[in-house]
Write a protein that holds these residues in place. Structure first.
Motif, mmCIF file in Angstrom:
data_model
loop_
_atom_site.group_PDB
_atom_site.id
_atom_site.type_symbol
_atom_site.label_atom_id
_atom_site.label_comp_id
_atom_site.label_asym_id
_atom_site.label_seq_id
_atom_site.Cartn_x
_atom_site.Cartn_y
_atom_site.Cartn_z
ATOM 1 N N TYR A 87 29.704 25.128 22.313
ATOM 2 C CA TYR A 87 28.248 25.198 22.445
ATOM 3 C C TYR A 87 27.745 24.087 23.376
ATOM 4 N N ARG A 88 26.833 24.467 24.282
ATOM 5 C CA ARG A 88 26.184 23.501 25.166
ATOM 6 C C ARG A 88 24.703 23.852 25.278
ATOM 7 N N PHE A 89 23.843 22.853 25.477
ATOM 8 C CA PHE A 89 22.419 23.086 25.706
ATOM 9 C C PHE A 89 22.219 23.629 27.120
ATOM 10 N N ASP A 90 21.198 24.478 27.272
ATOM 11 C CA ASP A 90 20.908 25.028 28.598
ATOM 12 C C ASP A 90 20.103 24.026 29.427
ATOM 13 N N ASP A 91 19.739 24.433 30.629
ATOM 14 C CA ASP A 91 19.059 23.529 31.562
ATOM 15 C C ASP A 91 17.540 23.588 31.475
ATOM 16 N N SER A 92 17.005 24.250 30.446
ATOM 17 C CA SER A 92 15.547 24.414 30.355
ATOM 18 C C SER A 92 14.843 23.182 29.792
ATOM 19 N N TRP A 93 15.586 22.237 29.249
ATOM 20 C CA TRP A 93 14.986 21.049 28.673
ATOM 21 C C TRP A 93 14.508 20.119 29.781
ATOM 22 N N SER A 94 13.390 19.425 29.528
ATOM 23 C CA SER A 94 12.807 18.561 30.557
ATOM 24 C C SER A 94 12.542 17.175 29.994
ATOM 25 N N GLU A 95 12.249 16.272 30.915
ATOM 26 C CA GLU A 95 11.880 14.895 30.591
ATOM 27 C C GLU A 95 12.933 14.237 29.693
ATOM 28 N N GLU A 96 12.497 13.526 28.651
ATOM 29 C CA GLU A 96 13.432 12.773 27.820
ATOM 30 C C GLU A 96 14.434 13.682 27.124
ATOM 31 N N PHE A 97 13.965 14.854 26.677
ATOM 32 C CA PHE A 97 14.880 15.774 26.002
ATOM 33 C C PHE A 97 15.930 16.312 26.982
ATOM 34 N N GLY A 98 15.552 16.476 28.232
ATOM 35 C CA GLY A 98 16.514 16.901 29.241
ATOM 36 C C GLY A 98 17.610 15.868 29.427
ATOM 37 N N VAL A 99 17.232 14.581 29.405
ATOM 38 C CA VAL A 99 18.223 13.517 29.513
ATOM 39 C C VAL A 99 19.164 13.541 28.319
ATOM 40 N N ILE A 100 18.583 13.735 27.112
ATOM 41 C CA ILE A 100 19.401 13.768 25.893
ATOM 42 C C ILE A 100 20.391 14.924 25.944
ATOM 43 N N THR A 101 19.898 16.127 26.292
ATOM 44 C CA THR A 101 20.783 17.302 26.286
ATOM 45 C C THR A 101 21.853 17.212 27.369
ATOM 46 N N SER A 102 21.506 16.683 28.540
ATOM 47 C CA SER A 102 22.512 16.568 29.593
ATOM 48 C C SER A 102 23.598 15.574 29.200
ATOM 49 N N HIS A 103 23.191 14.449 28.572
ATOM 50 C CA HIS A 103 24.188 13.482 28.111
ATOM 51 C C HIS A 103 25.031 14.070 26.978
ATOM 52 N N PHE A 104 24.410 14.867 26.123
ATOM 53 C CA PHE A 104 25.173 15.518 25.060
ATOM 54 C C PHE A 104 26.210 16.458 25.651
ATOM 55 N N ASN A 105 25.817 17.259 26.648
ATOM 56 C CA ASN A 105 26.752 18.202 27.261
ATOM 57 C C ASN A 105 27.933 17.470 27.898
ATOM 58 N N LEU A 106 27.644 16.333 28.566
ATOM 59 C CA LEU A 106 28.722 15.548 29.157
ATOM 60 C C LEU A 106 29.647 14.995 28.083
ATOM 61 N N MET A 107 29.042 14.513 26.986
ATOM 62 C CA MET A 107 29.846 13.987 25.882
ATOM 63 C C MET A 107 30.715 15.073 25.273
ATOM 64 N N ALA A 108 30.134 16.278 25.068
ATOM 65 C CA ALA A 108 30.888 17.383 24.484
ATOM 66 C C ALA A 108 32.046 17.795 25.396
ATOM 67 N N ASP A 109 31.808 17.812 26.710
ATOM 68 C CA ASP A 109 32.887 18.141 27.653
ATOM 69 C C ASP A 109 34.018 17.117 27.564
#
Length: 312
Positions: free
Chosen positions: A57-79
């Motif tokens: 499971y990964r978050f999509d790219d629709s998140w913005s601002e602070e939540f976008g930073v959180i989800t992108s870092h989560f996706n990198l961590m999960a990878d």
């Protein structure tokens, strides 16, 4: 009349404005709190989905601002977690296969010498004049000797796989090492056009002998697959020194690519030097022990192996 009419009206207007403003502020705060809470709930649900049910499971790219930073870092961590998990599982599987290889090498090696000695002794001691039996005995000796030699090669491969040395890391020039291997392989395969496309010196911590072994194996596989052109390229990606080995051979079928680095899995079952399926497994183990990776992409008419050596 200021006191009787205008002043009360102004006071009422100000009170109305204050109440209206407070109402709008309250509505706005509630809206943002609800939106924030919804995002938090979605984040928590995503974390739970990844940790409890679906590790892909990964978050999509629709998140913005602070939540976008959180989800992108989560996706990198999960990878990164998946990559480390796969590395650990592969190394555990390799360790199991090494134990099996060590036992097989021991069990196969013991009877080989007595078998060969006994056959040679039988041929030497037979003094009869039966030409047909003599011929049969000689043919049997040749067949048994050939098969014993084949078993010895198998034992040597098992032993090599079971006793792979630990990397001795030294800071060296990757490009110089690659050029040296290419010069050797050009001499070994004069009919194949082996090119390299790099000029920059790229240094890293690695075991020169083991990296040479990986390169030789990959170029040898490409040559034996029927390639006529092999291109080798180096690149500094910032995190890795990538060594790309690209050939114009027939390619590896898609259904086999996921198994290509498994021990004892081979596509070379026939020919002058049938494979045992240890070469690429050894290469992958060497790269993982360097903290790097060995990756494959292939299609009809092209196969690419990518060696990743960490820059340290």
């Amino acid at each position: 009349n200021w006191e009787d009419e205008i002043q009360p009206s102004l006071v009422l207007l100000q009170v109305s404005i204050v109440i209206g403003t407070m109402f709008l502020i309250g509505i706005t705060i509630i809206f943002f709190i609800s939106r924030f809470k919804r995002h938090i709930d979605d984040l928590v649900a995503g974390f739970a989905e990844w940790s409890e049910r679906d590790s892909n499971y990964r978050f999509d790219d629709s998140w913005s601002e602070e939540f976008g930073v959180i989800t992108s870092h989560f996706n990198l961590m999960a990878d990164e977690v998946d990559e480390n998990r796969n590395r650990r599982l592969y190394m555990e599987k390799v360790a199991s296969w090494q134990i099996i290889a060590r036992k097989l090498a021991h069990e196969i090696k013991n009877p080989l010498t007595p078998i060969q000695m006994m056959v040679t002794q039988l041929v030497r001691r037979y003094k009869g004049d039966d030409a047909e039996f003599t011929k049969l005995l000689e043919e049997s000796k040749n067949i048994i000797t050939e098969e014993v030699s084949s078993l010895r090669r198998m034992v040597d491969n098992f032993s090599e796989y079971a006793q792979l040395p630990e990397p001795k890391l030294e800071r060296s020039d990757v490009s110089e090492t690659v050029k040296h291997v290419i010069d050797l392989e050009r001499a070994g395969y004069p009919s194949i056009n082996i090119n390299y496309q790099f000029t920059e010196s790229l240094h890293a911590l690695f075991d020169k002998d083991l990296i040479k072994q990986v390169l030789i194996n990959l170029i040898k596989n490409a040559a034996e697959a029927g390639s006529t052109i092999i291109n080798v390229n180096l690149e500094n990606t910032g995190r890795w020194i990538s060594v790309t080995i690209r050939d114009n051979g027939p390619g590896i079928p898609a259904e086999l690519q996921n198994r290509i680095f498994e021990a004892y899995f081979t596509t070379k079952h026939t020919g002058p030097s049938p494979g045992m399926g240890l070469g690429l497994a050894v290469c992958q183990k060497v790269m993982l022990e360097h903290g790097g990776d060995l990756r494959l992409s292939s299609k009809p008419g092209e196969t690419i192996f990518l060696m990743l050596i960490p820059i340290t």
